[in-house]
Design a protein around this motif. Structure first.
Motif, short mmCIF file in Angstrom:
data_model
loop_
_atom_site.label_atom_id
_atom_site.label_comp_id
_atom_site.label_asym_id
_atom_site.label_seq_id
_atom_site.Cartn_x
_atom_site.Cartn_y
_atom_site.Cartn_z
N GLU A 41 37.52 41.55 56.65
CA GLU A 41 37.21 42.47 57.88
C GLU A 41 38.49 42.54 58.59
O GLU A 41 38.90 43.38 58.91
N LYS B 178 40.46 46.44 58.91
CA LYS B 178 40.62 46.93 60.42
C LYS B 178 41.96 47.14 60.44
O LYS B 178 42.29 48.35 61.22
N GLU C 277 42.79 50.66 58.56
CA GLU C 277 42.01 51.68 59.34
C GLU C 277 43.15 52.38 60.29
O GLU C 277 42.60 53.52 60.74
#
Length: 213
Positions: A46, A50, A53
């Motif tokens: 995760e 993140k 991105e």
């Protein structure tokens, strides 16, 4: 070897690269046996996705189109660390919490935004090279490519958390300086036992920076 910004279509390949390399090899992860080589880890993945991105991460691609190495870069803004530290308490993995508690506390020793008079920092959070491509200067080129990218996007400061001697050497050779460091054997619990028993030759965590003025 070609160096390029990591596109969305290769995010899954990057995560697989990290499972085979960084997740198992990184000194803090290794100290608590967070995950075995090839295994995934929900919270690490995760965190990695993140960061990806932000579209500021860089990969080294071989002539055979293999991912030889990556550096995951994100944007750090005022308040981000405090928010992340609060969210950390909701994670149900004690080993993961131990690692990131140290990282967040170490980063929060100085308000870099006030200290350097900036409103954002280019945060280099993961530097990883595939085992079979190591010793070829790939990590150095990943850092150099990231610096060029940061300049293109108008950043004034590069920041990195280096948890082991190899990454510390790479960043320092690229002109980074130490803002803070924490010796692992002095990061102890109430019984004076090391919270993160990191193996030699890695002895300390360093928060490094480089101005881009």
């Amino acid at each position: 070897m070609e160096y390029q910004v990591i596109p969305v279509k290769r995010f899954d390949e990057v995560i697989e690269h990290l499972r085979q390399n960084f997740f198992a090899d990184e000194p803090l992860n290794k100290a608590v046996n967070l995950c075995k080589r090839g295994e995934g880890h929900k919270y690490l993945e995760e965190h990695s996705l993140k960061t990806l991105e932000a579209n500021l991460s860089v990969m080294a691609v071989s002539d055979e189109n293999e991912i030889a190495g990556v550096v995951l870069n994100g944007i750090l803004r005022p308040g981000d660390l405090e928010t992340a530290k609060k969210k950390l308490q909701t994670k149900d993995d004690e080993k993961y919490r131990k690692i990131f508690q140290l990282l967040y506390d170490h980063n929060l020793q100085t308000n870099i935004f006030e200290y350097f008079q900036i409103d954002k920092a280019f945060d280099m959070s993961i530097l990883s090279v595939d085992e079979k491509f190591r010793g070829k200067g790939i990590a150095k080129h990943l850092v150099e490519s990231s610096e060029s990218l940061a300049r293109e996007h108008g950043f004034k400061l590069l920041k990195a958390d280096a948890t082991g001697v190899f990454s510390q050497k790479i960043f320092k050779s690229a002109g980074f300086e130490v803002l803070h460091e924490q010796y692992y054997n002095k990061y102890v619990d109430n019984d004076n036992e090391a919270i993160l028993p990191v193996e030699s030759p890695h002895i300390k965590l360093q928060l490094l920076y480089k101005r881009l003025d």
